[in-house]
Design a protein around this motif. Structure first.
Motif, PDB file in Angstrom:
ATOM      1  N   ALA A  94       1.231  -1.309   0.157  1.00  0.00           N
ATOM      2  CA  ALA A  94      -0.108  -0.238   0.115  1.00  0.00           C
ATOM      3  C   ALA A  94       0.862   0.890   0.441  1.00  0.00           C
ATOM      4  O   ALA A  94       0.946   2.445  -1.200  1.00  0.00           O
ATOM      5  CB  ALA A  94      -0.801   0.050   0.990  1.00  0.00           C
ATOM      6  N   VAL A  95       1.389   1.647   0.774  1.00  0.00           N
ATOM      7  CA  VAL A  95       2.916   2.459   1.384  1.00  0.00           C
ATOM      8  C   VAL A  95       3.383   2.672  -0.133  1.00  0.00           C
ATOM      9  O   VAL A  95       4.192   3.519  -1.002  1.00  0.00           O
ATOM     10  CB  VAL A  95       3.960   2.825   2.084  1.00  0.00           C
ATOM     11  N   ILE A  96       4.581   1.818  -0.790  1.00  0.00           N
ATOM     12  CA  ILE A  96       4.873   1.375  -2.183  1.00  0.00           C
ATOM     13  C   ILE A  96       3.720   2.219  -3.339  1.00  0.00           C
ATOM     14  O   ILE A  96       3.974   3.316  -4.259  1.00  0.00           O
ATOM     15  CB  ILE A  96       5.088   0.397  -2.782  1.00  0.00           C
ATOM     16  N   GLY A  97       2.820   1.742  -4.127  1.00  0.00           N
ATOM     17  CA  GLY A  97       1.819   2.263  -4.520  1.00  0.00           C
ATOM     18  C   GLY A  97       1.244   3.121  -4.232  1.00  0.00           C
ATOM     19  O   GLY A  97       1.261   4.342  -5.680  1.00  0.00           O
ATOM     20  N   LEU A  98       1.113   3.820  -3.153  1.00  0.00           N
ATOM     21  CA  LEU A  98       0.849   5.121  -3.158  1.00  0.00           C
ATOM     22  C   LEU A  98       1.564   6.011  -2.887  1.00  0.00           C
ATOM     23  O   LEU A  98       1.281   6.750  -4.209  1.00  0.00           O
ATOM     24  CB  LEU A  98      -0.814   5.331  -1.863  1.00  0.00           C
ATOM     25  N   SER A  99       2.314   5.562  -2.766  1.00  0.00           N
ATOM     26  CA  SER A  99       4.210   6.903  -3.680  1.00  0.00           C
ATOM     27  C   SER A  99       3.984   6.880  -4.516  1.00  0.00           C
ATOM     28  O   SER A  99       4.243   8.246  -5.099  1.00  0.00           O
ATOM     29  CB  SER A  99       4.893   6.034  -2.155  1.00  0.00           C
ATOM     30  N   LEU A 100       4.386   5.920  -5.517  1.00  0.00           N
ATOM     31  CA  LEU A 100       4.081   5.982  -6.594  1.00  0.00           C
ATOM     32  C   LEU A 100       2.561   7.262  -7.518  1.00  0.00           C
ATOM     33  O   LEU A 100       2.617   7.536  -8.279  1.00  0.00           O
ATOM     34  CB  LEU A 100       4.694   4.372  -7.160  1.00  0.00           C
ATOM     35  N   ASN A 101       2.566   6.196  -7.043  1.00  0.00           N
ATOM     36  CA  ASN A 101       0.904   7.068  -7.955  1.00  0.00           C
ATOM     37  C   ASN A 101       0.433   8.401  -7.371  1.00  0.00           C
ATOM     38  O   ASN A 101       0.606   9.599  -7.726  1.00  0.00           O
ATOM     39  CB  ASN A 101      -0.544   7.036  -6.856  1.00  0.00           C
ATOM     40  N   ALA A 102       1.130   9.106  -5.403  1.00  0.00           N
ATOM     41  CA  ALA A 102       0.642  10.504  -5.013  1.00  0.00           C
ATOM     42  C   ALA A 102       2.052  10.675  -6.293  1.00  0.00           C
ATOM     43  O   ALA A 102       2.433  12.510  -5.865  1.00  0.00           O
ATOM     44  CB  ALA A 102       0.817  10.533  -3.589  1.00  0.00           C
ATOM     45  N   SER A 103       3.432  10.536  -6.294  1.00  0.00           N
ATOM     46  CA  SER A 103       4.264  11.352  -7.128  1.00  0.00           C
ATOM     47  C   SER A 103       4.542  12.011  -8.136  1.00  0.00           C
ATOM     48  O   SER A 103       5.146  12.251  -8.027  1.00  0.00           O
ATOM     49  CB  SER A 103       5.795  10.451  -6.843  1.00  0.00           C
ATOM     50  N   ALA A 104       3.146  11.154  -8.785  1.00  0.00           N
ATOM     51  CA  ALA A 104       2.441  11.738 -10.334  1.00  0.00           C
ATOM     52  C   ALA A 104       2.293  13.176 -10.405  1.00  0.00           C
ATOM     53  O   ALA A 104       2.562  13.546 -11.161  1.00  0.00           O
ATOM     54  CB  ALA A 104       1.859  10.487 -11.113  1.00  0.00           C
ATOM     55  N   TYR A 105       1.392  13.116  -9.328  1.00  0.00           N
ATOM     56  CA  TYR A 105       0.898  14.598  -8.321  1.00  0.00           C
ATOM     57  C   TYR A 105       2.106  15.091  -8.297  1.00  0.00           C
ATOM     58  O   TYR A 105       1.756  16.418  -8.881  1.00  0.00           O
ATOM     59  CB  TYR A 105      -0.557  14.251  -8.115  1.00  0.00           C
ATOM     60  N   MET A 106       2.042  14.925  -7.484  1.00  0.00           N
ATOM     61  CA  MET A 106       3.452  15.912  -6.457  1.00  0.00           C
ATOM     62  C   MET A 106       4.276  16.702  -7.579  1.00  0.00           C
ATOM     63  O   MET A 106       4.460  17.567  -7.153  1.00  0.00           O
ATOM     64  CB  MET A 106       3.595  15.500  -5.126  1.00  0.00           C
ATOM     65  N   SER A 107       4.629  16.124  -8.110  1.00  0.00           N
ATOM     66  CA  SER A 107       6.230  16.122  -9.333  1.00  0.00           C
ATOM     67  C   SER A 107       5.428  17.523 -10.510  1.00  0.00           C
ATOM     68  O   SER A 107       6.601  18.317 -10.570  1.00  0.00           O
ATOM     69  CB  SER A 107       6.647  15.189  -9.691  1.00  0.00           C
ATOM     70  N   GLU A 108       4.042  17.262 -10.548  1.00  0.00           N
ATOM     71  CA  GLU A 108       4.534  18.334 -11.455  1.00  0.00           C
ATOM     72  C   GLU A 108       3.809  19.323 -11.083  1.00  0.00           C
ATOM     73  O   GLU A 108       3.050  20.446 -10.832  1.00  0.00           O
ATOM     74  CB  GLU A 108       2.364  18.070 -11.783  1.00  0.00           C
ATOM     75  N   SER A 109       2.497  19.396  -9.408  1.00  0.00           N
ATOM     76  CA  SER A 109       2.334  20.692  -8.520  1.00  0.00           C
ATOM     77  C   SER A 109       4.241  21.753  -8.401  1.00  0.00           C
ATOM     78  O   SER A 109       3.787  22.817  -8.691  1.00  0.00           O
ATOM     79  CB  SER A 109       2.240  20.249  -7.370  1.00  0.00           C
ATOM     80  N   ILE A 110       4.967  20.262  -7.501  1.00  0.00           N
ATOM     81  CA  ILE A 110       6.401  21.641  -7.344  1.00  0.00           C
ATOM     82  C   ILE A 110       7.081  21.212  -8.551  1.00  0.00           C
ATOM     83  O   ILE A 110       7.334  22.362  -8.845  1.00  0.00           O
ATOM     84  CB  ILE A 110       7.234  19.909  -7.276  1.00  0.00           C
TER      85      ILE A 110
END
Length: 230
Positions: A94-110
């Protein structure tokens, strides 16, 4: 069946007791996602078409497919191809999957926040004798943070809510406990009322933290920065 407020009071502490698991998944995933996002920010500076295409595919894949499907693919699908994934716990998956998913959004925000800072800020910093890394850390990122906080907060809230699907991997969190109590008592409305109340309170507290951070950064902005002569 009528709404039983007494049952709500009874099960509230029981469900609330698993909030720690939910928050642990959210904060671990959020931290890893932020690290991946900054790596992406650095990789975006590399002029390589193949690398940029891979990064774009990563973003499209994780933003274009449901998070629950990604978790199933990671936990059940990859285990059939790679034996190492067979020993992966539901919590870790769950941690790995959610990390990968969230990074796709956070990276664009940053990335958008950094691009909002005028390029002359970098030129001015270099003219003061700072290195590229020093300018990024002391000049660019502090200014970008003011822009990124609202969107990153929304990304983290989305991540927090996405943890509710971790129960499909056998993780005993708020949602899993709610589902179990509802199934055993048939008081689904009361149980899910408790769960939705807990999620709402937590997200409201995060919004309050966001407001506090924005006010702190605005104060720093009003105080002004240091000049090259200093």
């Amino acid at each position: 069946m009528r709404f039983d407020f007494g049952y709500v009071i009874k099960v509230f502490p029981n469900i609330l007791g698993y909030l720690g698991v939910t928050l642990e998944i959210a904060f671990l995933s959020g931290t890893i996602a932020m690290l991946i996002s900054f790596i992406f920010l650095a990789l975006r500076k590399i002029d390589n078409k193949i690398l940029q295409s891979l990064l774009n595919f990563y973003l499209d894949f994780f933003r274009g497919t449901p998070v629950v499907v990604q978790l199933f693919f990671l936990y059940y699908g990859l285990a059939q191809l790679f034996p190492i994934f067979k020993n992966l716990s539901g919590f870790s998956a769950a941690v790995i999957g959610l990390s990968l998913n969230a990074s796709a959004y956070m990276s664009e925000s940053i990335r958008a926040a950094v691009q909002s800072v005028h390029p002359r800020q970098m030129e001015a910093g270099l003219a003061c004798g700072l290195t590229h890394s020093q300018v990024m850390w002391h000049v660019i990122l502090p200014q970008a943070a003011r822009v990124a906080i609202p969107t990153l907060t929304n990304d983290f809230i989305g991540l927090l809510k996405s943890t509710s699907v971790a129960f499909v991997l056998g993780v005993r969190d708020v949602m899993a406990q709610t589902k179990m109590l509802g199934g055993s008592s048939y008081r689904f409305f009361e149980c899910y009322f408790v769960a939705i109340t807990i999620y709402f309170i937590v997200t409201k507290l995060i919004h309050l933290l966001q407001t506090w951070l924005e006010e702190k950064l605005d104060v720093r902005k009003k105080n002004g920065g240091q000049s090259c002569s200093k």
